[in-house]
Write a protein that holds these residues in place. Structure first.
Motif, PDB file in Angstrom:
ATOM      1  N   THR A  73       0.853  -1.123  -0.055  1.00  0.00           N
ATOM      2  CA  THR A  73      -0.021   0.020  -0.041  1.00  0.00           C
ATOM      3  C   THR A  73       1.048   1.059  -0.050  1.00  0.00           C
ATOM      4  OG1 THR A  73      -0.083   0.371   2.329  1.00  0.00           O
ATOM      5  CG2 THR A  73      -1.681  -1.241   1.476  1.00  0.00           C
ATOM      6  N   PRO A  74       0.467   2.310  -0.485  1.00  0.00           N
ATOM      7  CA  PRO A  74       1.039   3.689  -0.223  1.00  0.00           C
ATOM      8  C   PRO A  74       1.452   3.811   1.083  1.00  0.00           C
ATOM      9  CG  PRO A  74      -1.031   4.105  -1.682  1.00  0.00           C
ATOM     10  CD  PRO A  74      -0.976   2.673  -1.192  1.00  0.00           C
ATOM     11  N   GLN A  75       0.763   3.479   2.209  1.00  0.00           N
ATOM     12  CA  GLN A  75       1.370   3.655   3.641  1.00  0.00           C
ATOM     13  C   GLN A  75       2.500   2.825   3.806  1.00  0.00           C
ATOM     14  OE1 GLN A  75       0.081   6.117   5.763  1.00  0.00           O
ATOM     15  NE2 GLN A  75       2.231   5.443   6.598  1.00  0.00           N
ATOM     16  N   ASP A  76       2.501   1.684   3.363  1.00  0.00           N
ATOM     17  CA  ASP A  76       3.601   0.795   3.489  1.00  0.00           C
ATOM     18  C   ASP A  76       4.996   1.421   2.861  1.00  0.00           C
ATOM     19  OD1 ASP A  76       2.288  -1.178   4.722  1.00  0.00           O
ATOM     20  OD2 ASP A  76       1.832  -2.310   2.998  1.00  0.00           O
ATOM     21  N   ALA A  77       4.837   2.098   1.684  1.00  0.00           N
ATOM     22  CA  ALA A  77       5.944   2.695   0.897  1.00  0.00           C
ATOM     23  C   ALA A  77       6.257   3.859   1.812  1.00  0.00           C
ATOM     24  CB  ALA A  77       5.297   3.017  -0.357  1.00  0.00           C
ATOM     25  N   ALA A  78       5.451   4.533   2.253  1.00  0.00           N
ATOM     26  CA  ALA A  78       5.625   5.608   3.049  1.00  0.00           C
ATOM     27  C   ALA A  78       6.386   5.431   4.276  1.00  0.00           C
ATOM     28  CB  ALA A  78       4.344   6.546   3.412  1.00  0.00           C
ATOM     29  N   ASP A  79       5.878   4.217   4.835  1.00  0.00           N
ATOM     30  CA  ASP A  79       6.653   3.770   6.120  1.00  0.00           C
ATOM     31  C   ASP A  79       8.176   3.596   5.981  1.00  0.00           C
ATOM     32  OD1 ASP A  79       4.396   4.281   7.701  1.00  0.00           O
ATOM     33  OD2 ASP A  79       3.757   2.016   7.710  1.00  0.00           O
ATOM     34  N   GLU A  80       8.214   2.727   4.703  1.00  0.00           N
ATOM     35  CA  GLU A  80       9.671   2.365   4.379  1.00  0.00           C
ATOM     36  C   GLU A  80      10.477   3.659   4.105  1.00  0.00           C
ATOM     37  OE1 GLU A  80      12.307  -0.756   2.690  1.00  0.00           O
ATOM     38  OE2 GLU A  80      10.144  -0.870   3.806  1.00  0.00           O
ATOM     39  N   LEU A  81      10.089   4.753   3.757  1.00  0.00           N
ATOM     40  CA  LEU A  81      10.738   5.869   3.282  1.00  0.00           C
ATOM     41  C   LEU A  81      11.068   6.689   4.855  1.00  0.00           C
ATOM     42  CD1 LEU A  81       9.203   7.214   0.203  1.00  0.00           C
ATOM     43  CD2 LEU A  81      11.361   6.353   0.343  1.00  0.00           C
ATOM     44  N   HIS A  82      10.074   6.712   5.799  1.00  0.00           N
ATOM     45  CA  HIS A  82      10.332   7.322   6.772  1.00  0.00           C
ATOM     46  C   HIS A  82      11.406   6.536   7.835  1.00  0.00           C
ATOM     47  CE1 HIS A  82       6.284   9.336   6.622  1.00  0.00           C
ATOM     48  NE2 HIS A  82       6.721  10.028   6.262  1.00  0.00           N
ATOM     49  N   ALA A  83      11.306   5.176   7.594  1.00  0.00           N
ATOM     50  CA  ALA A  83      12.474   4.304   8.436  1.00  0.00           C
ATOM     51  C   ALA A  83      13.739   4.665   7.844  1.00  0.00           C
ATOM     52  CB  ALA A  83      12.185   2.849   8.078  1.00  0.00           C
ATOM     53  N   ALA A  84      13.756   4.953   6.480  1.00  0.00           N
ATOM     54  CA  ALA A  84      15.130   5.755   6.119  1.00  0.00           C
ATOM     55  C   ALA A  84      15.602   6.920   6.132  1.00  0.00           C
ATOM     56  CB  ALA A  84      15.068   5.035   4.573  1.00  0.00           C
ATOM     57  N   GLY A  85      14.641   7.668   6.835  1.00  0.00           N
ATOM     58  CA  GLY A  85      14.845   9.087   6.991  1.00  0.00           C
ATOM     59  C   GLY A  85      14.510   9.819   5.982  1.00  0.00           C
ATOM     60  N   PHE A  86      13.608   9.566   4.970  1.00  0.00           N
ATOM     61  CA  PHE A  86      13.201  10.231   3.787  1.00  0.00           C
ATOM     62  C   PHE A  86      11.674  10.733   3.999  1.00  0.00           C
ATOM     63  CE2 PHE A  86      17.218   8.576   2.394  1.00  0.00           C
ATOM     64  CZ  PHE A  86      17.516   9.455   1.243  1.00  0.00           C
ATOM     65  N   ALA A  87      11.313  11.815   3.189  1.00  0.00           N
ATOM     66  CA  ALA A  87      10.255  12.327   3.369  1.00  0.00           C
ATOM     67  C   ALA A  87       9.390  11.448   2.401  1.00  0.00           C
ATOM     68  CB  ALA A  87      10.078  13.664   2.752  1.00  0.00           C
TER      69      ALA A  87
END
Length: 434
Positions: A73-87
Protein backbone atom coordinates in the motif's frame (compact mmCIF):
# COMPACT_ATOMS: atom_id res chain seq x y z
CA UNK A 1 30.82 9.89 -3.07
CA UNK A 2 29.76 8.90 0.44
CA UNK A 3 31.10 6.05 2.51
CA UNK A 4 28.87 3.82 4.61
CA UNK A 5 30.13 2.99 8.07
CA UNK A 6 27.12 0.82 8.82
CA UNK A 7 27.83 -2.86 9.47
CA UNK A 8 26.93 -5.24 6.65
CA UNK A 9 23.83 -7.27 7.60
CA UNK A 10 24.00 -11.06 7.38
CA UNK A 11 22.71 -12.19 4.01
CA UNK A 12 20.20 -14.51 5.68
CA UNK A 13 18.62 -11.53 7.43
CA UNK A 14 19.12 -8.98 4.69
CA UNK A 15 15.51 -8.09 4.11
CA UNK A 16 14.08 -8.17 7.61
CA UNK A 17 12.47 -4.91 8.69
CA UNK A 18 14.85 -2.81 10.74
CA UNK A 19 15.23 0.77 11.87
CA UNK A 20 17.76 2.91 9.97
CA UNK A 21 21.22 2.71 11.45
CA UNK A 22 22.81 5.73 13.02
CA UNK A 23 25.50 7.08 10.70
CA UNK A 24 28.71 8.53 12.06
CA UNK A 25 28.73 12.31 11.81
CA UNK A 26 29.91 13.33 8.38
CA UNK A 27 30.44 9.72 7.28
CA UNK A 28 28.20 7.49 5.32
CA UNK A 29 30.29 7.29 3.36
CA UNK A 30 15.54 -13.99 -1.36
CA UNK A 31 12.68 -15.39 -2.69
CA UNK A 32 12.69 -16.49 -6.34
CA UNK A 33 10.00 -14.87 -8.42
CA UNK A 34 6.83 -16.85 -8.50
CA UNK A 35 3.32 -16.07 -9.57
CA UNK A 36 4.28 -13.02 -11.63
CA UNK A 37 1.42 -11.84 -13.80
CA UNK A 38 1.85 -12.56 -17.48
CA UNK A 39 2.49 -9.52 -19.61
CA UNK A 40 -0.63 -7.96 -21.00
CA UNK A 41 -1.18 -8.26 -24.73
CA UNK A 42 -0.77 -4.50 -25.05
CA UNK A 43 2.52 -4.51 -23.19
CA UNK A 44 3.88 -7.40 -25.20
CA UNK A 45 2.89 -5.76 -28.45
CA UNK A 46 4.40 -2.44 -27.44
CA UNK A 47 7.79 -3.87 -26.52
CA UNK A 48 10.12 -3.51 -29.52
CA UNK A 49 12.56 -6.32 -30.26
CA UNK A 50 16.01 -6.22 -28.67
CA UNK A 51 18.47 -4.84 -31.22
CA UNK A 52 20.52 -7.54 -32.95
CA UNK A 53 23.86 -6.06 -31.92
CA UNK A 54 22.89 -6.38 -28.27
CA UNK A 55 21.76 -9.96 -28.74
CA UNK A 56 25.08 -10.75 -30.40
CA UNK A 57 27.23 -9.38 -27.63
CA UNK A 58 24.91 -10.37 -24.82
CA UNK A 59 25.07 -7.01 -23.04
CA UNK A 60 21.94 -6.43 -21.02
CA UNK A 61 20.82 -10.06 -21.23
CA UNK A 62 18.75 -10.90 -18.15
CA UNK A 63 20.24 -13.89 -16.28
CA UNK A 64 18.07 -14.09 -13.18
CA UNK A 65 15.37 -12.24 -11.29
CA UNK A 66 14.53 -12.36 -7.60
CA UNK A 67 11.55 -10.84 -5.88
CA UNK A 68 12.87 -9.01 -2.83
CA UNK A 69 9.86 -7.42 -1.14
CA UNK A 70 6.42 -5.92 -1.67
CA UNK A 71 5.17 -2.71 -0.10
CA UNK A 72 1.51 -3.40 -0.79
CA UNK A 73 0.00 0.00 0.00
CA UNK A 74 1.06 3.64 -0.24
CA UNK A 75 1.28 3.67 3.55
CA UNK A 76 3.69 0.75 3.45
CA UNK A 77 5.87 2.66 1.00
CA UNK A 78 5.68 5.79 3.15
CA UNK A 79 6.70 3.78 6.22
CA UNK A 80 9.68 2.40 4.28
CA UNK A 81 10.83 5.90 3.40
CA UNK A 82 10.27 7.24 6.91
CA UNK A 83 12.34 4.36 8.32
CA UNK A 84 15.19 5.42 6.04
CA UNK A 85 14.86 9.07 7.09
CA UNK A 86 13.26 10.32 3.84
CA UNK A 87 10.13 12.38 3.34
CA UNK A 88 7.10 10.57 1.90
CA UNK A 89 4.96 13.42 0.57
CA UNK A 90 5.24 12.18 -3.03
CA UNK A 91 4.04 8.63 -2.33
CA UNK A 92 1.04 7.57 -4.44
CA UNK A 93 1.51 3.80 -4.84
CA UNK A 94 2.73 0.68 -3.17
CA UNK A 95 5.69 -0.94 -4.91
CA UNK A 96 7.31 -4.28 -5.72
CA UNK A 97 11.11 -4.59 -5.69
CA UNK A 98 13.23 -7.10 -7.59
CA UNK A 99 16.89 -7.88 -8.01
CA UNK A 100 17.99 -8.37 -11.61
CA UNK A 101 21.28 -10.04 -12.58
CA UNK A 102 22.42 -9.39 -16.12
CA UNK A 103 25.31 -9.54 -18.57
CA UNK A 104 27.55 -6.52 -19.01
CA UNK A 105 31.24 -5.76 -19.54
CA UNK A 106 33.98 -4.88 -17.09
CA UNK A 107 36.24 -1.83 -17.10
CA UNK A 108 38.38 -3.48 -19.81
CA UNK A 109 35.42 -4.45 -22.01
CA UNK A 110 35.47 -8.13 -21.04
CA UNK A 111 32.21 -10.03 -20.38
CA UNK A 112 31.03 -10.07 -16.76
CA UNK A 113 27.80 -9.85 -14.78
CA UNK A 114 26.22 -7.23 -12.56
CA UNK A 115 23.09 -6.78 -10.49
CA UNK A 116 20.70 -4.01 -9.62
CA UNK A 117 17.37 -3.04 -8.09
CA UNK A 118 14.24 -2.77 -10.24
CA UNK A 119 11.13 -1.31 -8.60
CA UNK A 120 7.68 -0.90 -10.13
CA UNK A 121 4.57 0.78 -8.70
CA UNK A 122 1.42 -1.13 -7.87
CA UNK A 123 -1.92 -0.02 -9.29
CA UNK A 124 -0.42 1.88 -12.20
CA UNK A 125 -0.95 1.67 -15.94
CA UNK A 126 0.84 -0.75 -18.24
CA UNK A 127 3.24 1.86 -19.63
CA UNK A 128 5.69 3.33 -17.15
CA UNK A 129 8.07 6.23 -17.35
CA UNK A 130 11.61 5.24 -16.36
CA UNK A 131 13.90 6.68 -13.70
CA UNK A 132 17.52 5.56 -13.41
CA UNK A 133 19.10 6.16 -9.99
CA UNK A 134 22.85 5.82 -9.37
CA UNK A 135 23.89 5.44 -5.72
CA UNK A 136 26.81 6.87 -3.75
CA UNK A 137 30.06 5.26 -2.66
CA UNK A 138 30.26 2.08 -0.63
CA UNK A 139 33.16 -0.26 0.15
CA UNK A 140 31.18 -3.39 1.00
CA UNK A 141 29.34 -5.11 -1.84
CA UNK A 142 26.19 -4.97 0.29
CA UNK A 143 26.31 -1.15 0.17
CA UNK A 144 24.13 -1.25 -2.94
CA UNK A 145 20.44 -0.80 -3.76
CA UNK A 146 19.52 -4.45 -4.34
CA UNK A 147 21.09 -5.48 -1.01
CA UNK A 148 19.46 -2.88 1.25
CA UNK A 149 16.06 -2.25 2.80
CA UNK A 150 14.84 0.77 4.73
CA UNK A 151 18.21 2.29 4.01
CA UNK A 152 19.68 5.50 2.61
CA UNK A 153 20.97 3.62 -0.45
CA UNK A 154 17.61 2.21 -1.58
CA UNK A 155 15.25 4.97 -0.42
CA UNK A 156 15.46 7.16 -3.57
CA UNK A 157 14.48 4.21 -5.75
CA UNK A 158 11.45 3.54 -3.53
CA UNK A 159 10.48 7.22 -3.60
CA UNK A 160 10.47 7.43 -7.41
CA UNK A 161 8.61 4.13 -7.82
CA UNK A 162 6.02 5.08 -5.20
CA UNK A 163 5.33 8.19 -7.28
CA UNK A 164 4.53 6.05 -10.33
CA UNK A 165 7.80 5.36 -12.15
CA UNK A 166 9.67 2.19 -13.01
CA UNK A 167 13.03 2.60 -11.29
CA UNK A 168 16.32 1.09 -12.36
CA UNK A 169 19.13 1.31 -9.78
CA UNK A 170 22.36 -0.46 -10.81
CA UNK A 171 24.58 -1.82 -8.05
CA UNK A 172 27.71 -1.17 -10.22
CA UNK A 173 30.44 -3.68 -11.03
CA UNK A 174 31.77 -5.61 -8.04
CA UNK A 175 28.82 -4.55 -5.88
CA UNK A 176 25.67 -6.49 -5.03
CA UNK A 177 25.88 -9.87 -6.76
CA UNK A 178 28.60 -8.86 -9.21
CA UNK A 179 32.04 -10.54 -9.11
CA UNK A 180 35.40 -8.94 -8.46
CA UNK A 181 36.42 -5.66 -6.82
CA UNK A 182 34.52 -2.46 -7.53
CA UNK A 183 36.26 -0.06 -9.99
CA UNK A 184 35.45 3.07 -8.01
CA UNK A 185 34.83 6.32 -9.92
CA UNK A 186 35.35 4.59 -13.27
CA UNK A 187 32.82 6.43 -15.41
CA UNK A 188 33.12 4.03 -18.33
CA UNK A 189 32.09 0.91 -16.41
CA UNK A 190 29.47 2.81 -14.41
CA UNK A 191 27.95 3.85 -17.73
CA UNK A 192 27.96 0.40 -19.33
CA UNK A 193 26.55 -1.18 -16.17
CA UNK A 194 23.77 1.44 -16.13
CA UNK A 195 22.90 1.10 -19.83
CA UNK A 196 22.86 -2.70 -19.59
CA UNK A 197 20.72 -2.59 -16.45
CA UNK A 198 18.16 -0.57 -18.40
CA UNK A 199 18.16 -3.26 -21.11
CA UNK A 200 17.70 -6.03 -18.56
CA UNK A 201 14.85 -4.11 -16.92
CA UNK A 202 13.15 -3.61 -20.28
CA UNK A 203 13.32 -7.34 -20.95
CA UNK A 204 11.93 -8.15 -17.50
CA UNK A 205 9.21 -5.49 -17.25
CA UNK A 206 6.53 -7.40 -19.27
CA UNK A 207 6.68 -10.17 -16.65
CA UNK A 208 5.29 -7.62 -14.23
CA UNK A 209 2.60 -6.52 -16.70
CA UNK A 210 4.41 -3.36 -17.78
CA UNK A 211 6.31 -1.87 -20.68
CA UNK A 212 8.95 0.82 -20.25
CA UNK A 213 8.72 4.16 -21.99
CA UNK A 214 11.64 5.35 -24.09
CA UNK A 215 12.64 8.45 -22.15
CA UNK A 216 14.79 7.91 -19.08
CA UNK A 217 14.87 10.41 -16.24
CA UNK A 218 18.39 10.12 -14.86
CA UNK A 219 19.48 10.98 -11.33
CA UNK A 220 22.25 9.95 -8.97
CA UNK A 221 23.95 10.97 -5.77
CA UNK A 222 27.62 11.64 -4.97
CA UNK A 223 29.62 9.02 -6.91
CA UNK A 224 26.32 8.33 -8.64
CA UNK A 225 26.02 11.96 -9.76
CA UNK A 226 28.98 11.46 -12.09
CA UNK A 227 27.60 8.06 -13.09
CA UNK A 228 24.28 9.74 -13.94
CA UNK A 229 25.99 12.24 -16.21
CA UNK A 230 27.89 9.39 -17.87
CA UNK A 231 24.63 7.55 -18.51
CA UNK A 232 22.94 10.68 -19.81
CA UNK A 233 25.78 11.30 -22.23
CA UNK A 234 25.60 7.69 -23.48
CA UNK A 235 21.82 7.77 -23.96
CA UNK A 236 21.98 11.05 -25.84
CA UNK A 237 24.72 9.60 -28.08
CA UNK A 238 22.48 6.67 -28.99
CA UNK A 239 24.27 3.97 -27.02
CA UNK A 240 20.94 2.14 -26.85
CA UNK A 241 18.50 2.05 -29.74
CA UNK A 242 15.39 2.17 -27.53
CA UNK A 243 16.13 4.36 -24.54
CA UNK A 244 16.80 8.08 -24.81
CA UNK A 245 17.61 10.80 -22.31
CA UNK A 246 14.61 12.56 -20.80
CA UNK A 247 16.14 14.70 -18.03
CA UNK A 248 19.15 14.90 -15.71
CA UNK A 249 19.17 15.62 -11.98
CA UNK A 250 22.52 14.72 -10.37
CA UNK A 251 23.06 15.49 -6.68
CA UNK A 252 26.28 16.58 -4.93
CA UNK A 253 28.80 15.02 -7.27
CA UNK A 254 32.57 15.24 -7.50
CA UNK A 255 32.30 16.27 -11.14
CA UNK A 256 35.71 17.95 -11.16
CA UNK A 257 37.61 15.42 -9.09
CA UNK A 258 41.03 16.56 -10.26
CA UNK A 259 40.39 20.30 -10.19
CA UNK A 260 38.10 20.75 -7.17
CA UNK A 261 37.73 17.60 -5.06
CA UNK A 262 41.33 16.41 -4.99
CA UNK A 263 42.76 19.76 -3.83
CA UNK A 264 40.09 19.95 -1.12
CA UNK A 265 40.96 16.45 0.06
CA UNK A 266 44.62 17.41 0.29
CA UNK A 267 44.28 20.82 1.96
CA UNK A 268 41.63 19.97 4.56
CA UNK A 269 38.61 21.31 2.70
CA UNK A 270 36.97 17.95 3.32
CA UNK A 271 36.52 16.30 6.72
CA UNK A 272 40.03 14.92 7.52
CA UNK A 273 38.97 11.34 8.19
CA UNK A 274 36.84 11.34 5.05
CA UNK A 275 39.85 12.63 3.16
CA UNK A 276 41.92 9.70 4.38
CA UNK A 277 39.35 7.11 3.32
CA UNK A 278 38.67 8.68 -0.07
CA UNK A 279 42.37 9.05 -0.85
CA UNK A 280 42.97 5.42 0.06
CA UNK A 281 40.04 4.33 -2.14
CA UNK A 282 41.25 6.49 -5.02
CA UNK A 283 44.79 5.10 -4.99
CA UNK A 284 43.81 1.45 -4.56
CA UNK A 285 40.96 1.49 -7.10
CA UNK A 286 42.82 3.53 -9.71
CA UNK A 287 45.95 1.40 -9.33
CA UNK A 288 43.94 -1.70 -10.25
CA UNK A 289 42.95 -0.09 -13.54
CA UNK A 290 45.77 2.32 -14.35
CA UNK A 291 48.87 1.00 -12.52
CA UNK A 292 49.90 3.94 -10.37
CA UNK A 293 52.39 2.04 -8.18
CA UNK A 294 54.17 -1.31 -8.00
CA UNK A 295 53.84 -1.89 -4.25
CA UNK A 296 51.57 -0.23 -1.67
CA UNK A 297 54.64 0.90 0.29
CA UNK A 298 55.43 3.40 -2.45
CA UNK A 299 52.40 5.51 -1.60
CA UNK A 300 51.17 4.29 1.83
CA UNK A 301 53.17 4.53 5.06
CA UNK A 302 53.70 1.57 7.35
CA UNK A 303 51.83 -0.12 8.90
CA UNK A 304 48.89 0.79 6.61
CA UNK A 305 50.66 -0.35 3.45
CA UNK A 306 50.38 -3.98 4.56
CA UNK A 307 46.59 -4.19 4.70
CA UNK A 308 45.17 -1.19 2.87
CA UNK A 309 44.35 -2.96 -0.40
CA UNK A 310 42.46 -5.76 1.36
CA UNK A 311 40.11 -3.20 2.91
CA UNK A 312 38.74 -2.56 -0.59
CA UNK A 313 38.05 -6.18 -1.56
CA UNK A 314 34.27 -5.79 -1.23
CA UNK A 315 33.99 -7.90 1.93
CA UNK A 316 35.02 -5.24 4.44
CA UNK A 317 32.66 -2.65 5.87
CA UNK A 318 32.97 1.10 6.11
CA UNK A 319 33.54 0.74 9.85
CA UNK A 320 36.41 -1.63 9.21
CA UNK A 321 37.86 0.84 6.73
CA UNK A 322 37.59 3.62 9.29
CA UNK A 323 39.27 1.48 11.94
CA UNK A 324 42.04 0.37 9.58
CA UNK A 325 43.09 3.84 8.45
CA UNK A 326 44.68 6.76 10.35
CA UNK A 327 43.16 10.11 11.13
CA UNK A 328 45.28 12.24 8.83
CA UNK A 329 46.75 12.09 5.35
CA UNK A 330 50.25 12.68 6.72
CA UNK A 331 49.95 9.41 8.63
CA UNK A 332 48.61 7.58 5.58
CA UNK A 333 50.68 8.80 2.64
CA UNK A 334 54.37 8.70 1.88
CA UNK A 335 55.98 11.80 0.43
CA UNK A 336 55.79 10.20 -3.01
CA UNK A 337 52.13 9.32 -2.53
CA UNK A 338 51.20 12.85 -1.53
CA UNK A 339 53.22 14.37 -4.39
CA UNK A 340 51.50 12.04 -6.86
CA UNK A 341 48.11 13.32 -5.74
CA UNK A 342 49.14 16.96 -5.48
CA UNK A 343 50.62 17.00 -8.98
CA UNK A 344 48.94 14.25 -11.04
CA UNK A 345 50.79 13.11 -14.11
CA UNK A 346 50.97 10.08 -16.37
CA UNK A 347 48.27 7.43 -15.84
CA UNK A 348 46.69 9.26 -12.88
CA UNK A 349 46.31 12.49 -14.83
CA UNK A 350 44.83 10.60 -17.78
CA UNK A 351 42.35 8.80 -15.51
CA UNK A 352 41.29 12.06 -13.87
CA UNK A 353 40.74 13.70 -17.26
CA UNK A 354 38.26 10.93 -18.08
CA UNK A 355 36.55 11.22 -14.69
CA UNK A 356 36.31 14.99 -14.99
CA UNK A 357 34.88 14.97 -18.53
CA UNK A 358 31.29 14.27 -17.40
CA UNK A 359 30.45 17.98 -17.61
CA UNK A 360 33.00 19.24 -20.12
CA UNK A 361 32.81 17.17 -23.28
CA UNK A 362 29.12 17.25 -24.19
CA UNK A 363 26.04 19.44 -24.23
CA UNK A 364 22.86 17.84 -22.84
CA UNK A 365 19.79 18.46 -24.99
CA UNK A 366 17.43 17.39 -22.19
CA UNK A 367 16.46 19.48 -19.14
CA UNK A 368 19.18 19.56 -16.46
CA UNK A 369 19.18 20.61 -12.82
CA UNK A 370 22.17 20.27 -10.49
CA UNK A 371 21.34 19.71 -6.81
CA UNK A 372 23.75 20.43 -3.95
CA UNK A 373 23.91 21.74 -0.38
CA UNK A 374 26.02 24.61 0.90
CA UNK A 375 28.47 23.37 3.50
CA UNK A 376 28.80 19.86 2.04
CA UNK A 377 31.64 18.24 4.02
CA UNK A 378 32.43 15.59 1.42
CA UNK A 379 31.74 16.77 -2.14
CA UNK A 380 32.83 20.41 -2.06
CA UNK A 381 30.37 22.68 -3.81
CA UNK A 382 33.06 23.98 -6.20
CA UNK A 383 32.38 20.75 -8.09
CA UNK A 384 28.86 21.92 -8.90
CA UNK A 385 30.00 25.40 -9.86
CA UNK A 386 32.66 23.98 -12.17
CA UNK A 387 30.09 21.68 -13.78
CA UNK A 388 27.62 24.50 -14.33
CA UNK A 389 30.37 26.66 -15.83
CA UNK A 390 31.51 23.87 -18.15
CA UNK A 391 27.98 23.23 -19.36
CA UNK A 392 27.47 26.97 -19.90
CA UNK A 393 30.62 27.03 -22.02
CA UNK A 394 29.02 24.28 -24.10
CA UNK A 395 25.89 26.39 -24.53
CA UNK A 396 23.76 24.76 -21.82
CA UNK A 397 22.41 26.94 -19.04
CA UNK A 398 21.33 24.87 -16.03
CA UNK A 399 19.69 25.69 -12.74
CA UNK A 400 21.52 24.87 -9.51
CA UNK A 401 19.21 23.96 -6.62
CA UNK A 402 20.70 24.44 -3.15
CA UNK A 403 19.15 22.20 -0.49
CA UNK A 404 20.49 24.54 2.18
CA UNK A 405 20.97 23.38 5.78
CA UNK A 406 19.71 19.87 5.16
CA UNK A 407 21.54 17.50 7.50
CA UNK A 408 21.09 13.74 7.71
CA UNK A 409 22.48 12.19 10.88
CA UNK A 410 25.03 14.98 11.12
CA UNK A 411 26.05 14.99 7.46
CA UNK A 412 25.25 17.86 5.10
CA UNK A 413 26.40 15.69 2.19
CA UNK A 414 23.86 12.98 2.96
CA UNK A 415 21.31 15.63 3.78
CA UNK A 416 21.54 16.98 0.25
CA UNK A 417 20.29 13.65 -1.13
CA UNK A 418 17.50 13.29 1.43
CA UNK A 419 16.30 16.83 0.70
CA UNK A 420 16.75 16.64 -3.08
CA UNK A 421 14.92 13.35 -3.60
CA UNK A 422 11.31 14.62 -3.18
CA UNK A 423 12.14 17.72 -5.22
CA UNK A 424 13.50 15.57 -8.05
CA UNK A 425 10.49 13.24 -7.87
CA UNK A 426 8.20 16.23 -8.30
CA UNK A 427 10.28 17.76 -11.10
CA UNK A 428 10.42 14.52 -13.07
CA UNK A 429 6.66 14.20 -12.65
CA UNK A 430 6.10 17.73 -13.94
CA UNK A 431 8.30 17.05 -16.98
CA UNK A 432 6.44 13.84 -17.73
CA UNK A 433 3.03 15.50 -17.50
CA UNK A 434 4.25 18.41 -19.59
Amino acid sequence: MHLSTSPSPRRTARYRSRLPRQLAAGVCCALLLSGLPAATAAAAAARPPVPARHQEHGRGTLLSHTKLYTLATPQDAADELHAAGFAAGTVRHGVVAYRLVYRTVDAHGRPTTASGLFVVPLGSGARLRVVSFAHGTGVNRDDSPSEKRRDFVSAPAIAHAAAGAAVVAPDYLGMGEGPGPHPWMDIGSETTASVDMLRAARAFAPRTGHVLEREVMVTGFSQGASAALGLGRALQAGEDRWFRLGALAPVSGAYDFGGAELPALLDGGVDPKMGVMYMAYLLVAFNRLHHLYDTPGEVFRAPYDRGIEALFDGSHTGRQLAAGTPGTLDELLTGHGRAMLAHPSGPLAAALRTTDAVCTDWAPRAPVRLFMATGDEQAVTANTEHCRAALRTNGVHVRVVDAGAADYHGSRHLGSEAAATPAIVRWFGELTRG
